[in-house]
Design a protein around this motif. Structure first.
Motif, PDB file in Angstrom:
ATOM      1  N   THR A 160      60.304  50.875  -6.686  1.00 56.31           N
ATOM      2  CA  THR A 160      61.527  50.632  -7.666  1.00 56.31           C
ATOM      3  C   THR A 160      62.703  50.135  -6.613  1.00 56.31           C
ATOM      4  O   THR A 160      63.413  50.128  -7.179  1.00 56.31           O
ATOM      5  CB  THR A 160      62.687  52.387  -7.671  1.00 56.31           C
ATOM      6  OG1 THR A 160      62.307  53.227  -6.120  1.00 56.31           O
ATOM      7  CG2 THR A 160      61.863  53.203  -8.967  1.00 56.31           C
ATOM      8  N   ARG A 169      63.016  44.325  -4.906  1.00 50.80           N
ATOM      9  CA  ARG A 169      63.431  43.611  -5.490  1.00 50.80           C
ATOM     10  C   ARG A 169      62.695  42.500  -6.145  1.00 50.80           C
ATOM     11  O   ARG A 169      63.550  41.571  -7.366  1.00 50.80           O
ATOM     12  CB  ARG A 169      64.647  42.822  -4.124  1.00 50.80           C
ATOM     13  CG  ARG A 169      65.940  44.105  -4.156  1.00 50.80           C
ATOM     14  CD  ARG A 169      67.026  43.271  -3.006  1.00 50.80           C
ATOM     15  NE  ARG A 169      67.800  44.641  -2.944  1.00 50.80           N
ATOM     16  CZ  ARG A 169      68.926  44.640  -3.471  1.00 50.80           C
ATOM     17  NH1 ARG A 169      69.551  43.279  -3.691  1.00 50.80           N
ATOM     18  NH2 ARG A 169      70.025  45.028  -3.177  1.00 50.80           N
ATOM     19  N   ARG A 182      61.030  43.407  -9.515  1.00 49.54           N
ATOM     20  CA  ARG A 182      62.497  43.346  -9.894  1.00 49.54           C
ATOM     21  C   ARG A 182      62.820  42.459 -10.414  1.00 49.54           C
ATOM     22  O   ARG A 182      63.002  42.470 -12.164  1.00 49.54           O
ATOM     23  CB  ARG A 182      63.542  44.552  -9.356  1.00 49.54           C
ATOM     24  CG  ARG A 182      64.898  44.591 -11.106  1.00 49.54           C
ATOM     25  CD  ARG A 182      65.446  45.408  -9.666  1.00 49.54           C
ATOM     26  NE  ARG A 182      65.914  47.131  -9.234  1.00 49.54           N
ATOM     27  CZ  ARG A 182      65.746  47.241  -8.540  1.00 49.54           C
ATOM     28  NH1 ARG A 182      67.688  46.423  -7.805  1.00 49.54           N
ATOM     29  NH2 ARG A 182      66.198  48.387  -7.834  1.00 49.54           N
ATOM     30  N   ALA A 183      63.803  41.447 -10.498  1.00 49.04           N
ATOM     31  CA  ALA A 183      63.166  40.455 -10.183  1.00 49.04           C
ATOM     32  C   ALA A 183      62.275  38.890 -11.231  1.00 49.04           C
ATOM     33  O   ALA A 183      62.441  38.588 -12.015  1.00 49.04           O
ATOM     34  CB  ALA A 183      63.998  39.057  -8.951  1.00 49.04           C
TER      35      ALA A 183
END
Lengths: 337, 265
Positions: free
Chosen positions: B119, B122, B125-126
């Motif tokens: 979670t 980054r 996620r990106a």
């Protein structure tokens, strides 16, 4: 010719997490409730809770394989036995009483056994995986049963009360189990529960779920299916062995019955009872099983029949187990308010 | 220009049955190639050989100059080739975000540490959000894949392959199981996505000749396991005998695009 991407990758810190942390909160509630239990519960109830802590840890591992990876093991009690016999051998034969050393040994031995066993088993899925794990479990049971000189055969091996953090405790066995060992085992459940939480929420945990859902698709997305399954098998075995060590201390004995296939069946029962689809479900299942088993055994000699009937009803009417029922109730309550 | 993927003299036999006979083909940087042919022509076997799933009985397949015969799907993904399937192939219980994260985590080699937080990653996620944006799935990120419409499931299937950031993507009937009305929009999205994501080549297996005509730079026709034709659409669709041999129908009514228009990248 290559046209550069026009989409900029911008990480958004406000983006929602990949899954909600309600499982961890539920585990925390159970741990806090168990920590407070000695204030209100009888000694007898507390002696029931120590095996529950052992089962709960084993079930966290079992469910990494069953709930998260989709591999149902019918021989997982083998690893309870590895932990139990490691405890017995170290404490009664080798004179090693440090429970921390016992745990480290149980972890190392279970990983050593799980590597070759898992290597052979994880190449198969569904009933074939189940049957292979059952076969290995029965093989291990036969070794314990037949090698009398080494294992004590059907008599099992005595487990000497271990030292916790190098300290001995005063009082009898019950005082030890409901006092220092109760909190020690609960602490282990809390720590290993948190570690498991980190594992299932990691990219590794996500890959396990992808394998469960569609192994072929996962492999085309770069997931090392067999290797990841094997890692889950080994982690699961380690949790089983730690749970087995706690069970052995609470019983005071490591005996072959702990490894018999019915004990593996009990682990499956507990996971289904609590709900293998949620992180904390099997832990709840372990608690419900221990309490149910105790009360049904006290009420009738036909306790196996009653437990079987409960399992049948559960699978038919509540396949998501107690955690699923609780989730539905909470969702309905939120919808209503 | 050096070929991204090249097959030389590839044959594949199953006992006495020869599924592929001396097939040679190549795909260059920026090309969109369609493989067509009647049922039993050897398309699926060729796809399996081109993606390293099957070892050819004779000949070899090179991706970026390296032999990829029988390397398997994981190594294939690592080397930069992704594959989409004819039937919708998703993870039903995982959300769109999680599905895309599976590929992103593989690509970014996030698996070695089982305690790493997904979670808080980054980069993963990106990647996930970038691909979701390209495929218009951003509003569906937290929906389980099983809750998507059939068209969205197909998009997610293809999008997850794109999340590997491949250089070459091989898709088996990208619009199968999708309504006629959605076929062109999915193909447009696919080509646009390839351009945005930096995909350097697309190979599709397709039965729909309208789609083949509209989007291909080159068409490779198979018959009886052998290459019957390897032509640009303009040449291919001028030969009624060739079309009849491949699909048994007249040329499509939709005019094909020029090669420059159709190039994905």
């Amino acid at each position: 010719m290559r046209i550069e991407t026009s989409v900029r990758a911008v990480a958004s810190p406000a983006a929602p997490p990949l899954s909600r942390p309600k499982g961890l909160w539920a585990l925390l509630v159970i741990v806090v409730a168990m920590a407070a239990l000695p204030l209100i519960a009888s000694t007898y109830t507390l002696t029931l809770m120590v095996p529950f802590f052992g089962f709960a840890i084993a079930l966290l591992g079992f469910n990494l394989l069953f709930g998260y990876t989709g591999l149902l093991s019918f021989g997982h009690a083998m690893f309870l036995g590895v932990g139990a016999y490691a405890t017995a051998v170290l404490t009664s034969k080798l004179g090693v009483r440090s429970f921390e050393l016992v745990l480290l040994t149980a972890i190392a031995v279970s990983a050593l056994i799980a590597l070759p066993v898992g290597y052979l088993c994880v190449r198969y899925t569904r009933i074939f995986f189940g049957m292979l794990t059952l076969a290995f479990g029965m093989l291990f049971h036969s070794i314990l049963f037949k090698f009398y000189g080494l294992t004590g055969g059907d008599q099992g091996m005595r487990v000497v009360r271990p030292l916790l953090f190098g300290m001995d405790s005063a009082g009898g066995k019950t005082a030890f189990l409901t006092g220092p060992f109760y909190y020690y085992a609960l602490g282990l459940l809390a720590v290993l529960g948190f570690v498991m939480w980190r594992i299932v929420r990691s990219p590794f945990g996500l890959h396990l779920q992808a394998i469960r859902e569609n192994a072929q698709k996962a492999s085309y997305l770069g997931v090392q299916v067999s290797r990841t399954r094997l890692a889950a098998f080994v982690i699961s075995a380690i949790y089983g062995a730690v749970g087995g060590a706690i069970l052995a201390v609470s019983i005071g004995l490591a005996d072959p019955e702990m490894v018999y296939w019915t004990q593996s069946g009990n682990l499956v029962f507990m996971a289904v009872l609590g709900g293998s689809g949620s992180f904390v479900g099997p832990v709840i299942g372990g608690l419900a099983f221990v309490l149910l088993h105790d009360s049904v055994m006290a009420a009738t000699q036909y306790w196996r029949f009653v437990m079987g009937a409960i399992l049948v009803l559960l699978v038919i009417f509540f396949p998501r187990g107690i955690a699923g029922i609780a989730g539905d109730v909470v969702a309905r309550f939120r919808k209503g308010s | 220009m050096a070929a991204l993927l090249a097959a030389h003299g590839v044959s594949k036999s199953y006992g006495a049955f020869q599924a592929l006979r001396d097939v040679s083909l190549s795909i260059s940087d920026g090309e969109f190639i369609s493989i067509v042919g009647p049922n039993g022509a050897g398309k699926s076997t060729l796809v399996h050989v081109l993606t390293g799933l099957l070892k050819p009985t004779a000949g070899h397949v090179h991706f970026h100059g390296a032999n990829i015969a029988g390397i398997g799907p994981v190594e294939l993904a690592r080397r930069g080739m992704a594959r989409g399937f004819q039937l919708v192939n998703i993870f039903p219980a995982l959300t769109v975000r999680e599905t895309l994260a599976v590929a992103a985590a593989s690509r970014l080699k996030r698996i070695a540490n089982p305690f790493r937080s997904l979670t808080r990653d980054r980069e993963v996620r990106a990647d996930v959000e970038e691909v979701a944006d390209i495929f218009n799935l951003r509003h569906r990120l937290d929906q389980p894949a099983s809750a998507l419409s059939q068209g969205e499931k197909k998009l997610l299937d293809v999008a997850s392959a794109f999340a590997l950031k491949p250089q070459l993507i091989l898709i088996d009937e990208p619009t199968s199981g999708v309504s006629t009305g959605d076929k062109h929009s999915i193909m447009e999205l696919l080509v646009t996505a390839a351009r945005k994501a930096g995909v350097r080549g697309i190979i599709q297996v397709e039965h729909d000749m309208d789609l083949v005509a509209r989007y291909s730079d080159r068409i490779i026709a198979l018959q009886g396991g052998a290459v019957l034709a390897n032509e640009p659409p303009a040449t291919f669709f001028r030969d009624p005998a060739l079309i009849a041999a491949v699909v048994g129908t007249r040329p499509p009514s939709v005019p094909h695009k020029s090669a420059a228009e159709a190039r994905p990248c």
